[in-house]
Scaffold this active site. Sequence first.
Site, PDB file in Angstrom:
ATOM      1  N   CYS A 174       0.803  -1.215   0.000  1.00 21.07           N
ATOM      2  CA  CYS A 174       0.000   0.000   0.000  1.00 21.07           C
ATOM      3  C   CYS A 174       0.842   1.274   0.000  1.00 21.07           C
ATOM      4  CB  CYS A 174      -0.950   0.001   1.193  1.00 21.07           C
ATOM      5  SG  CYS A 174      -1.987  -1.486   1.264  1.00 21.07           S
ATOM      6  N   HIS A 191      -3.558   6.701   2.304  1.00 21.43           N
ATOM      7  CA  HIS A 191      -3.944   5.408   1.756  1.00 21.43           C
ATOM      8  C   HIS A 191      -5.358   5.084   2.213  1.00 21.43           C
ATOM      9  CE1 HIS A 191      -4.313   1.233   0.972  1.00 21.43           C
ATOM     10  NE2 HIS A 191      -4.038   0.833   2.203  1.00 21.43           N
ATOM     11  N   ASN A 193     -10.296  -0.846  -0.328  1.00 23.21           N
ATOM     12  CA  ASN A 193      -8.836  -0.768  -0.228  1.00 23.21           C
ATOM     13  C   ASN A 193      -8.233  -1.346  -1.503  1.00 23.21           C
ATOM     14  OD1 ASN A 193      -6.105  -1.190   0.290  1.00 23.21           O
ATOM     15  ND2 ASN A 193      -6.420  -1.919   2.367  1.00 23.21           N
TER      16      ASN A 193
END
Length: 355
Positions: free
Chosen positions: A122, A280, A311
């Site tokens: 990420c 993020h 996500n």
Amino acid sequence: MSKIKPSKGAPYARILGVGGYRPTRVVPNEVILERIDSSDEWIRSRSGIATRHWASPEETVTAMSVEASGKAIADAGIDPGQIGAVIVSTVSHFKQTPAVATEIADKIGAGKPAAFDISAGCAGFGYGLTLAKGLIVEGSAEYVLVIGVERLSDLTDLEDRATAFLFGDGAGAVVVGPSDEPHIGPTVWGSEGDKSETIKQTVPWDDFLPHSRLRSSGGTPTGDVAKLPLNEQGEIKFPAITQEGQAVFRWAVFEMAKVAQQALDAAGISAADLDVFIPHQANMRIIDSMVKTLKLPEHVTVARDVETTGNTSAASIPLAMERLLATGKAKSGDTALVIGFGAGLVYAATVVTLP
């Protein structure tokens, strides 16, 4: 005395264009609930996620990247042939070699640029952005295409109550080019490998394809006939992403807020100088907690793309950036703090000027 000539790169670099691609299929929480014992209310309260996008077989890592890249290149106002390097961050391209970046570079008509993949979870977009900046300032490329792309639906255990609702698919891309002024600040990045077990792939590929399928130095298979790992129902146990939710939450909220502040300090600005915050897109609770810890003023626009995108790991920051600009919630020239964090555990934060 060195005989090597000094590099002739640009004094600084900046993001010139951004593009995104979200798969056409929108998956609401109700679909996730068909496989786990939970509720829409529980998922929303724990993560803030209402929907996510899942890719079709045709929406491959390459195909999504090409779509996002085309938009970023057009937004930057350059020709694909001017791109000197293509950097792709992904954990969901399952071909060991060649790098998917080479295929993408060819399909967008970039000529013969340097092209390589990175695996930084990420935080991958931040890593790629930092490398792009270095290439431009060093003089190895005039324009660099940075792509974050994931098909995390391929790595989701739909029966894992803790993670089944988290992940989505998509691609985000930016074009980084030369600048006479600093528009990408110093990167604060690092890793904490002692916490690597908190986010990981459940079954390593060398377990999924056991040693009995590998060949010895003599070229003959070793061991008995391989048996694929099975779950309790006797079904093939495919690799998936798992995480220790509470440990990740505490680390992200407390440690990453410190990293974000360090990035502000390194850029020589305060929270009051920010226009936009693009963390993020892992979890709405993490985002809200970071906003509170950093004491961001009310005028700062905060990306909350996770609600409808889930996500998407390396793709989450450029996708969120693209949406903020497309909807007018952020504008060209705004000062933004971006921070990515995830499996490794790794992280990267920097301050940028939006394209």
